[in-house]
Design an enzyme around this catalytic site. Sequence first.
Site, PDB file in Angstrom:
ATOM      1  N   GLY A  45      -0.004   6.084  -0.677  1.00  0.00           N
ATOM      2  CA  GLY A  45       1.333   6.377  -0.194  1.00  0.00           C
ATOM      3  C   GLY A  45       2.002   7.415  -1.082  1.00  0.00           C
ATOM      4  O   GLY A  45       1.620   7.574  -2.250  1.00  0.00           O
ATOM      5  N   GLN A  50       8.872  12.178  -4.845  1.00  0.00           N
ATOM      6  CA  GLN A  50       7.785  12.321  -5.819  1.00  0.00           C
ATOM      7  C   GLN A  50       7.257  13.756  -5.888  1.00  0.00           C
ATOM      8  O   GLN A  50       6.567  14.117  -6.829  1.00  0.00           O
ATOM      9  CB  GLN A  50       6.615  11.384  -5.466  1.00  0.00           C
ATOM     10  CG  GLN A  50       6.956   9.906  -5.611  1.00  0.00           C
ATOM     11  CD  GLN A  50       5.757   9.056  -5.256  1.00  0.00           C
ATOM     12  OE1 GLN A  50       5.530   8.747  -4.094  1.00  0.00           O
ATOM     13  NE2 GLN A  50       4.963   8.690  -6.257  1.00  0.00           N
ATOM     14  N   CYS A  93       1.415   3.497  -9.198  1.00  0.00           N
ATOM     15  CA  CYS A  93       2.189   4.559  -8.571  1.00  0.00           C
ATOM     16  C   CYS A  93       1.750   5.909  -9.132  1.00  0.00           C
ATOM     17  O   CYS A  93       1.543   6.026 -10.333  1.00  0.00           O
ATOM     18  CB  CYS A  93       3.672   4.321  -8.864  1.00  0.00           C
ATOM     19  SG  CYS A  93       4.746   5.608  -8.239  1.00  0.00           S
ATOM     20  N   LEU A  94       1.632   6.902  -8.262  1.00  0.00           N
ATOM     21  CA  LEU A  94       1.210   8.235  -8.709  1.00  0.00           C
ATOM     22  C   LEU A  94       2.232   8.863  -9.652  1.00  0.00           C
ATOM     23  O   LEU A  94       1.908   9.774 -10.404  1.00  0.00           O
ATOM     24  CB  LEU A  94       0.977   9.153  -7.499  1.00  0.00           C
ATOM     25  CG  LEU A  94      -0.178   8.768  -6.564  1.00  0.00           C
ATOM     26  CD1 LEU A  94      -0.182   9.662  -5.327  1.00  0.00           C
ATOM     27  CD2 LEU A  94      -1.517   8.832  -7.279  1.00  0.00           C
ATOM     28  N   HIS A 136       7.115  -0.174  -1.234  1.00  0.00           N
ATOM     29  CA  HIS A 136       7.014   0.630  -2.462  1.00  0.00           C
ATOM     30  C   HIS A 136       7.563   2.047  -2.226  1.00  0.00           C
ATOM     31  O   HIS A 136       8.342   2.563  -3.039  1.00  0.00           O
ATOM     32  CB  HIS A 136       5.539   0.680  -2.901  1.00  0.00           C
ATOM     33  CG  HIS A 136       5.271   1.550  -4.100  1.00  0.00           C
ATOM     34  ND1 HIS A 136       4.835   1.043  -5.304  1.00  0.00           N
ATOM     35  CD2 HIS A 136       5.371   2.894  -4.267  1.00  0.00           C
ATOM     36  CE1 HIS A 136       4.691   2.054  -6.164  1.00  0.00           C
ATOM     37  NE2 HIS A 136       4.993   3.183  -5.562  1.00  0.00           N
ATOM     38  N   GLU A 137       7.168   2.659  -1.115  1.00  0.00           N
ATOM     39  CA  GLU A 137       7.583   4.046  -0.848  1.00  0.00           C
ATOM     40  C   GLU A 137       9.070   4.142  -0.513  1.00  0.00           C
ATOM     41  O   GLU A 137       9.733   5.090  -0.930  1.00  0.00           O
ATOM     42  CB  GLU A 137       6.743   4.663   0.283  1.00  0.00           C
ATOM     43  CG  GLU A 137       5.234   4.704   0.034  1.00  0.00           C
ATOM     44  CD  GLU A 137       4.853   5.285  -1.327  1.00  0.00           C
ATOM     45  OE1 GLU A 137       5.581   6.140  -1.846  1.00  0.00           O
ATOM     46  OE2 GLU A 137       3.805   4.861  -1.861  1.00  0.00           O
ATOM     47  N   HIS A 140      11.203   4.368  -3.489  1.00  0.00           N
ATOM     48  CA  HIS A 140      11.318   5.727  -4.041  1.00  0.00           C
ATOM     49  C   HIS A 140      12.505   6.459  -3.426  1.00  0.00           C
ATOM     50  O   HIS A 140      13.196   7.224  -4.101  1.00  0.00           O
ATOM     51  CB  HIS A 140      10.059   6.546  -3.754  1.00  0.00           C
ATOM     52  CG  HIS A 140       8.928   6.312  -4.712  1.00  0.00           C
ATOM     53  ND1 HIS A 140       9.016   6.601  -6.048  1.00  0.00           N
ATOM     54  CD2 HIS A 140       7.681   5.816  -4.522  1.00  0.00           C
ATOM     55  CE1 HIS A 140       7.867   6.296  -6.641  1.00  0.00           C
ATOM     56  NE2 HIS A 140       7.035   5.821  -5.734  1.00  0.00           N
TER      57      HIS A 140
END
Length: 172
Positions: A45, A50, A93-94, A136-137, A140
């Site tokens: 994701g 991000q 997470c990236l 999660h996304e 953000h």
Amino acid sequence: MLLPIITYPDPSLKKIAIPITEFDDSIRDLAESMLETMYVSNGVGLAAPQVGRSTRLIVIDPDHYNSEKNPRVFINPEIELIGENIVSENEGCLSVPLNYRADIPRNNKIKVKYQNILGEIKEEIFEGFPAIIIQHEVDHLDGKLFIDKISRLKRSLYESKVKKWIKNGGLE
Ligand SMILES: [Zn+2]
């Protein structure tokens, strides 16, 4: 086009993203580039903040590691929690360096109201892994990272590791 991913502690990750109102080519390009970036980065994701875009767009693929891919785009997503509280194990997470992972409280079933790439309003129910990724996304989009949900002790241990890592030039 591959996009650079912004990482913690960059303050832009704390910003609340703005709703998308124009469904033009630039939104399609952004979604496409985000999916490409997500696949190359081995993520399931990615949210627009991000990659430095403070807009309410997320992409996911819960089947990234399966033979049949399932890329999805959600614009202006709104979540209603309709399941039970569960623990999402080993969430990562990236944008969270050092491949840090933690167990995070999530809900196992959600109803998502969103717009697709054409701006059409949709509603869909997700369960399990896809539901966790979407939660999660969407965090953000509200300026939240999963490390905002861990204990103070774990957080301060992690922060000192990141500080040391940055001091050493960001090399693992
Ligand atoms: Zn993330």
